[in-house]
Design a protein around this motif. Sequence first.
Motif, PDB file in Angstrom:
ATOM      1  N   LEU A  92      -9.183   8.786 -13.200  1.00 35.82           N
ATOM      2  CA  LEU A  92      -8.269   8.273 -12.217  1.00 35.82           C
ATOM      3  C   LEU A  92      -8.703   8.756 -10.630  1.00 35.82           C
ATOM      4  CD1 LEU A  92      -5.166   8.442 -14.036  1.00 35.82           C
ATOM      5  CD2 LEU A  92      -6.345   6.353 -13.669  1.00 35.82           C
ATOM      6  N   SER A  93      -8.665   7.967  -9.639  1.00 40.11           N
ATOM      7  CA  SER A  93      -8.629   8.563  -8.389  1.00 40.11           C
ATOM      8  C   SER A  93      -7.857   7.719  -7.266  1.00 40.11           C
ATOM      9  CB  SER A  93     -10.205   8.710  -7.830  1.00 40.11           C
ATOM     10  OG  SER A  93     -10.853   7.334  -7.768  1.00 40.11           O
ATOM     11  N   TRP A  94      -7.800   8.171  -6.182  1.00 40.39           N
ATOM     12  CA  TRP A  94      -7.054   7.309  -5.243  1.00 40.39           C
ATOM     13  C   TRP A  94      -7.910   6.615  -4.465  1.00 40.39           C
ATOM     14  CZ3 TRP A  94      -1.980   6.694  -5.210  1.00 40.39           C
ATOM     15  CH2 TRP A  94      -1.172   7.694  -6.086  1.00 40.39           C
ATOM     16  N   ARG A  95      -7.902   5.321  -4.406  1.00 36.18           N
ATOM     17  CA  ARG A  95      -8.592   4.224  -3.717  1.00 36.18           C
ATOM     18  C   ARG A  95      -8.053   4.451  -2.288  1.00 36.18           C
ATOM     19  NH1 ARG A  95     -11.413  -0.832  -3.150  1.00 36.18           N
ATOM     20  NH2 ARG A  95     -12.069  -0.855  -1.219  1.00 36.18           N
ATOM     21  N   PHE A  96      -6.401   4.301  -2.050  1.00 33.38           N
ATOM     22  CA  PHE A  96      -5.969   4.591  -0.890  1.00 33.38           C
ATOM     23  C   PHE A  96      -4.612   5.482  -1.386  1.00 33.38           C
ATOM     24  CE2 PHE A  96      -7.506   0.083  -0.808  1.00 33.38           C
ATOM     25  CZ  PHE A  96      -8.595   0.479   0.499  1.00 33.38           C
ATOM     26  N   PRO A  97      -4.852   6.642  -0.803  1.00 35.54           N
ATOM     27  CA  PRO A  97      -3.664   7.671  -1.187  1.00 35.54           C
ATOM     28  C   PRO A  97      -2.441   7.319  -0.453  1.00 35.54           C
ATOM     29  CG  PRO A  97      -5.374   8.636   0.218  1.00 35.54           C
ATOM     30  CD  PRO A  97      -5.873   7.371   0.049  1.00 35.54           C
ATOM     31  N   PRO A  98      -1.292   7.579  -1.056  1.00 38.91           N
ATOM     32  CA  PRO A  98      -0.150   7.599  -0.065  1.00 38.91           C
ATOM     33  C   PRO A  98      -0.184   8.256   1.066  1.00 38.91           C
ATOM     34  CG  PRO A  98       0.416   8.838  -2.174  1.00 38.91           C
ATOM     35  CD  PRO A  98      -1.223   8.668  -2.216  1.00 38.91           C
ATOM     36  N   SER A  99       0.546   7.458   2.088  1.00 42.64           N
ATOM     37  CA  SER A  99       0.696   8.257   3.512  1.00 42.64           C
ATOM     38  C   SER A  99       1.916   8.491   3.870  1.00 42.64           C
ATOM     39  CB  SER A  99       0.140   7.139   4.532  1.00 42.64           C
ATOM     40  OG  SER A  99       0.668   5.875   4.302  1.00 42.64           O
ATOM     41  N   GLY A 100       2.932   8.534   2.986  1.00 41.72           N
ATOM     42  CA  GLY A 100       4.235   8.916   3.238  1.00 41.72           C
ATOM     43  C   GLY A 100       5.198   8.469   2.595  1.00 41.72           C
ATOM     44  N   PRO A 101       6.398   9.176   2.302  1.00 40.26           N
ATOM     45  CA  PRO A 101       7.598   8.673   1.578  1.00 40.26           C
ATOM     46  C   PRO A 101       7.715   7.049   1.862  1.00 40.26           C
ATOM     47  CG  PRO A 101       8.292  10.397   3.070  1.00 40.26           C
ATOM     48  CD  PRO A 101       6.707  10.135   3.368  1.00 40.26           C
ATOM     49  N   GLY A 102       8.168   6.481   0.746  1.00 39.20           N
ATOM     50  CA  GLY A 102       8.642   5.139   0.939  1.00 39.20           C
ATOM     51  C   GLY A 102       7.365   4.023   1.395  1.00 39.20           C
ATOM     52  N   ARG A 103       6.405   4.600   1.424  1.00 43.62           N
ATOM     53  CA  ARG A 103       5.010   3.770   2.152  1.00 43.62           C
ATOM     54  C   ARG A 103       4.374   3.294   0.816  1.00 43.62           C
ATOM     55  NH1 ARG A 103       1.985   0.380   3.444  1.00 43.62           N
ATOM     56  NH2 ARG A 103       0.424   0.768   4.902  1.00 43.62           N
ATOM     57  N   PHE A 104       4.421   1.834   0.474  1.00 40.56           N
ATOM     58  CA  PHE A 104       4.172   1.217  -0.860  1.00 40.56           C
ATOM     59  C   PHE A 104       3.341   0.012  -0.196  1.00 40.56           C
ATOM     60  CE2 PHE A 104       7.611   3.647  -2.545  1.00 40.56           C
ATOM     61  CZ  PHE A 104       7.069   4.518  -3.366  1.00 40.56           C
ATOM     62  N   VAL A 105       2.495  -0.524  -1.073  1.00 40.80           N
ATOM     63  CA  VAL A 105       1.943  -1.917  -1.093  1.00 40.80           C
ATOM     64  C   VAL A 105       2.683  -3.010  -0.763  1.00 40.80           C
ATOM     65  CG1 VAL A 105       0.373  -3.800  -1.828  1.00 40.80           C
ATOM     66  CG2 VAL A 105       0.062  -1.172  -2.192  1.00 40.80           C
ATOM     67  N   HIS A 106       2.751  -3.601   0.211  1.00 39.68           N
ATOM     68  CA  HIS A 106       3.705  -4.677   0.638  1.00 39.68           C
ATOM     69  C   HIS A 106       3.843  -5.927  -0.550  1.00 39.68           C
ATOM     70  CE1 HIS A 106       6.035  -7.833   2.428  1.00 39.68           C
ATOM     71  NE2 HIS A 106       6.554  -7.037   3.102  1.00 39.68           N
ATOM     72  N   PRO A 107       4.817  -6.059  -1.288  1.00 39.11           N
ATOM     73  CA  PRO A 107       4.850  -6.948  -2.704  1.00 39.11           C
ATOM     74  C   PRO A 107       4.255  -8.403  -2.184  1.00 39.11           C
ATOM     75  CG  PRO A 107       6.929  -5.872  -2.467  1.00 39.11           C
ATOM     76  CD  PRO A 107       6.106  -5.494  -1.110  1.00 39.11           C
ATOM     77  N   LEU A 108       4.770  -8.940  -1.173  1.00 41.07           N
ATOM     78  CA  LEU A 108       4.219 -10.267  -0.694  1.00 41.07           C
ATOM     79  C   LEU A 108       2.899 -10.470  -0.061  1.00 41.07           C
ATOM     80  CD1 LEU A 108       7.638 -11.697   0.837  1.00 41.07           C
ATOM     81  CD2 LEU A 108       6.861 -12.210  -1.270  1.00 41.07           C
ATOM     82  N   LEU A 109       2.640  -9.508   0.550  1.00 38.57           N
ATOM     83  CA  LEU A 109       1.132  -9.249   0.852  1.00 38.57           C
ATOM     84  C   LEU A 109      -0.010  -9.308  -0.482  1.00 38.57           C
ATOM     85  CD1 LEU A 109      -0.779  -9.405   3.376  1.00 38.57           C
ATOM     86  CD2 LEU A 109      -0.662  -6.782   3.030  1.00 38.57           C
ATOM     87  N   LEU A 110       0.486  -8.532  -1.499  1.00 39.96           N
ATOM     88  CA  LEU A 110      -0.467  -8.364  -2.503  1.00 39.96           C
ATOM     89  C   LEU A 110      -0.248  -9.705  -3.394  1.00 39.96           C
ATOM     90  CD1 LEU A 110      -2.107  -6.968  -4.703  1.00 39.96           C
ATOM     91  CD2 LEU A 110       0.078  -6.112  -5.599  1.00 39.96           C
ATOM     92  N   LEU A 111       1.025 -10.190  -3.504  1.00 37.43           N
ATOM     93  CA  LEU A 111       1.210 -11.522  -3.953  1.00 37.43           C
ATOM     94  C   LEU A 111       0.124 -12.680  -3.599  1.00 37.43           C
ATOM     95  CD1 LEU A 111       2.563 -13.036  -6.366  1.00 37.43           C
ATOM     96  CD2 LEU A 111       4.460 -13.567  -4.823  1.00 37.43           C
TER      97      LEU A 111
END
Length: 135
Positions: free
Chosen positions: A108-127
């Motif tokens: 495993l590795s991070w393609r994009f590491p987390p940049s801050g607390p509460g910062r996640f991929v936006h669900p609608l953008l991913l969808l």
Amino acid sequence: MDTQSREVNLDWIPASGFQLRKAGVQFDAARVDGDDGRRLADLLETMTGGDPGPVVIEDYARRSVYFLLPAGSTSHRPWPPGVTRLNSGPSHVSYVPVPALRGRTWPLSWRFPPSGPGRFVHPLLLLNAAALLLK
């Protein structure tokens, strides 16, 4: 825990190696296997100017790509074929592999590491990106 993870206060990231985290607690995840997952990560990178949120890649077997989303955001949405929702509910539990930010974490590795607390991929953008790409 290393300095970078302390700075963003992400106690769900292991200090070394990798660990399984229960989906639905700190985050949900959407998994897309193989080249489709990598193309989807590339598309999100382009759409967000290089910061789509945390994305984990696996370099073994299915070559899965895990897009980490806010907890509770993957259920009750119609995801396109090829996307596996990883969440938890009354009748099921899913686990997501999470690597450390540094050190030996293969496969495993991070393609994009987390940049801050509460910062996640936006669900609608991913969808929407997945619906476009995974027809």
